[in-house]
Design a protein around this motif. Structure first.
Motif, PDB file in Angstrom:
ATOM      1  N   VAL A  64      20.223  -4.932   4.459  1.00 25.57           N
ATOM      2  CA  VAL A  64      20.509  -3.496   4.444  1.00 25.57           C
ATOM      3  C   VAL A  64      20.142  -2.893   3.089  1.00 25.57           C
ATOM      4  CG1 VAL A  64      22.391  -1.802   4.455  1.00 25.57           C
ATOM      5  CG2 VAL A  64      22.222  -3.487   6.290  1.00 25.57           C
ATOM      6  N   ARG A  68      17.087  -0.398   3.934  1.00 23.91           N
ATOM      7  CA  ARG A  68      17.863   0.756   4.395  1.00 23.91           C
ATOM      8  C   ARG A  68      16.942   1.860   4.930  1.00 23.91           C
ATOM      9  NH1 ARG A  68      23.143   2.874   3.810  1.00 23.91           N
ATOM     10  NH2 ARG A  68      23.750   0.969   2.761  1.00 23.91           N
ATOM     11  N   LEU A  71      16.137   1.270   8.545  1.00 18.25           N
ATOM     12  CA  LEU A  71      17.283   1.584   9.402  1.00 18.25           C
ATOM     13  C   LEU A  71      17.418   3.085   9.576  1.00 18.25           C
ATOM     14  CD1 LEU A  71      19.806  -0.977   7.914  1.00 18.25           C
ATOM     15  CD2 LEU A  71      18.643  -1.122  10.128  1.00 18.25           C
ATOM     16  N   ASP A  72      17.287   3.820   8.482  1.00 19.63           N
ATOM     17  CA  ASP A  72      17.368   5.283   8.554  1.00 19.63           C
ATOM     18  C   ASP A  72      16.285   5.831   9.484  1.00 19.63           C
ATOM     19  OD1 ASP A  72      19.506   5.333   6.784  1.00 19.63           O
ATOM     20  OD2 ASP A  72      18.234   5.728   5.026  1.00 19.63           O
ATOM     21  N   GLY A  75      17.176   5.380  13.013  1.00 18.47           N
ATOM     22  CA  GLY A  75      18.425   6.018  13.423  1.00 18.47           C
ATOM     23  C   GLY A  75      19.595   5.049  13.521  1.00 18.47           C
ATOM     24  N   VAL A  76      19.550   3.953  12.757  1.00 19.22           N
ATOM     25  CA  VAL A  76      20.620   2.956  12.757  1.00 19.22           C
ATOM     26  C   VAL A  76      21.509   3.205  11.544  1.00 19.22           C
ATOM     27  CG1 VAL A  76      21.150   0.491  12.606  1.00 19.22           C
ATOM     28  CG2 VAL A  76      19.179   1.275  13.938  1.00 19.22           C
ATOM     29  N   ASP A  77      22.808   3.284  11.763  1.00 18.03           N
ATOM     30  CA  ASP A  77      23.774   3.496  10.688  1.00 18.03           C
ATOM     31  C   ASP A  77      24.001   2.170   9.949  1.00 18.03           C
ATOM     32  OD1 ASP A  77      26.010   3.800   9.081  1.00 18.03           O
ATOM     33  OD2 ASP A  77      27.194   4.837  10.607  1.00 18.03           O
ATOM     34  N   PRO A  78      23.541   2.056   8.714  1.00 14.54           N
ATOM     35  CA  PRO A  78      23.665   0.798   7.974  1.00 14.54           C
ATOM     36  C   PRO A  78      25.118   0.339   7.806  1.00 14.54           C
ATOM     37  CG  PRO A  78      22.162   2.276   6.858  1.00 14.54           C
ATOM     38  CD  PRO A  78      22.819   3.058   7.948  1.00 14.54           C
ATOM     39  N   ASN A  79      26.022   1.267   7.563  1.00 17.44           N
ATOM     40  CA  ASN A  79      27.419   0.895   7.377  1.00 17.44           C
ATOM     41  C   ASN A  79      28.023   0.346   8.662  1.00 17.44           C
ATOM     42  OD1 ASN A  79      27.409   1.654   4.652  1.00 17.44           O
ATOM     43  ND2 ASN A  79      27.780   3.787   5.215  1.00 17.44           N
ATOM     44  N   ARG A  80      27.689   0.948   9.786  1.00 16.47           N
ATOM     45  CA  ARG A  80      28.171   0.448  11.072  1.00 16.47           C
ATOM     46  C   ARG A  80      27.603  -0.947  11.351  1.00 16.47           C
ATOM     47  NH1 ARG A  80      25.712   2.003  15.886  1.00 16.47           N
ATOM     48  NH2 ARG A  80      26.543   0.580  17.397  1.00 16.47           N
ATOM     49  N   ASP A  83      29.506  -3.378   9.195  1.00 23.15           N
ATOM     50  CA  ASP A  83      30.860  -3.560   9.742  1.00 23.15           C
ATOM     51  C   ASP A  83      30.839  -4.448  10.978  1.00 23.15           C
ATOM     52  OD1 ASP A  83      31.890  -1.943   7.754  1.00 23.15           O
ATOM     53  OD2 ASP A  83      32.100  -0.168   9.033  1.00 23.15           O
TER      54      ASP A  83
END
Length: 117
Positions: A64, A68, A71-72, A75-80, A83
Motif C-alpha cells: 500500500v 497507493r 489503488l487510488d 478506486g480501492v480504499d487503501p485503509n479498508r 484493515d
C-alpha cells in the motif's frame, strides 16, 4: 476464488493485487479461477498461482505504501484494504499453510509413486 480442487486450494477469499491474467500451458487444466481469469494450475511438481497466499499485514502495508497511486486509480480504499488484511490475517495464514502442506503432500506422494517409496 472458485476451485476445482478444494483439498488443495480452499475456496476464497484469497488476495489478488492485480488484474493480470494468463493462459495455462497447453493441455494443463485450470484448478482455480476468479472473475478476472485463471488463478491456479499444476504442471508436474510445480504449482502456478496468480493470487497471493503469502500476503501478511506487513506485506500489505508495504504494498500500500509503494502502490497507493494504483489503488487510488482503481478506486480501492487503501485503509479498508489494510484493515481487511489485518482482520483476515489468522484465517488467511491458516488457509495458506493448508495449501502449502497439501501441495507438498501431493508432490511427495507423486515421488513415492514414481520412485517406489
Amino acid at each position: 476464488i472458485r476451485t476445482r480442487e478444494s483439498a488443495l486450494i480452499p475456496e476464497g477469499p484469497w488476495f489478488q493485487w492485480h488484474f493480470d491474467t494468463f493462459t495455462p500451458p497447453p493441455g494443463v487444466p485450470v484448478i482455480a479461477e476468479s472473475d478476472v481469469g485463471p488463478q491456479a494450475y499444476i504442471v508436474g511438481h510445480s504449482l502456478g498461482l496468480q493470487f497471493h497466499p503469502e500476503v501478511t499485514p506487513a506485506i500489505m502495508d508495504n504494498w500500500v505504501a509503494v502502490y497507493r497511486h494504483e489503488l487510488d486509480r482503481q478506486g480501492v480504499d487503501p485503509n479498508r484494504l489494510l484493515d481487511e488484511t489485518v482482520r483476515r490475517a489468522d484465517s488467511t495464514r491458516a488457509a495458506a499453510w493448508r495449501l502449502f502442506d497439501a501441495f507438498l503432500a501431493r508432490v511427495v506422494h507423486r515421488q513415492e509413486l514414481v520412485h517406489g517409496g
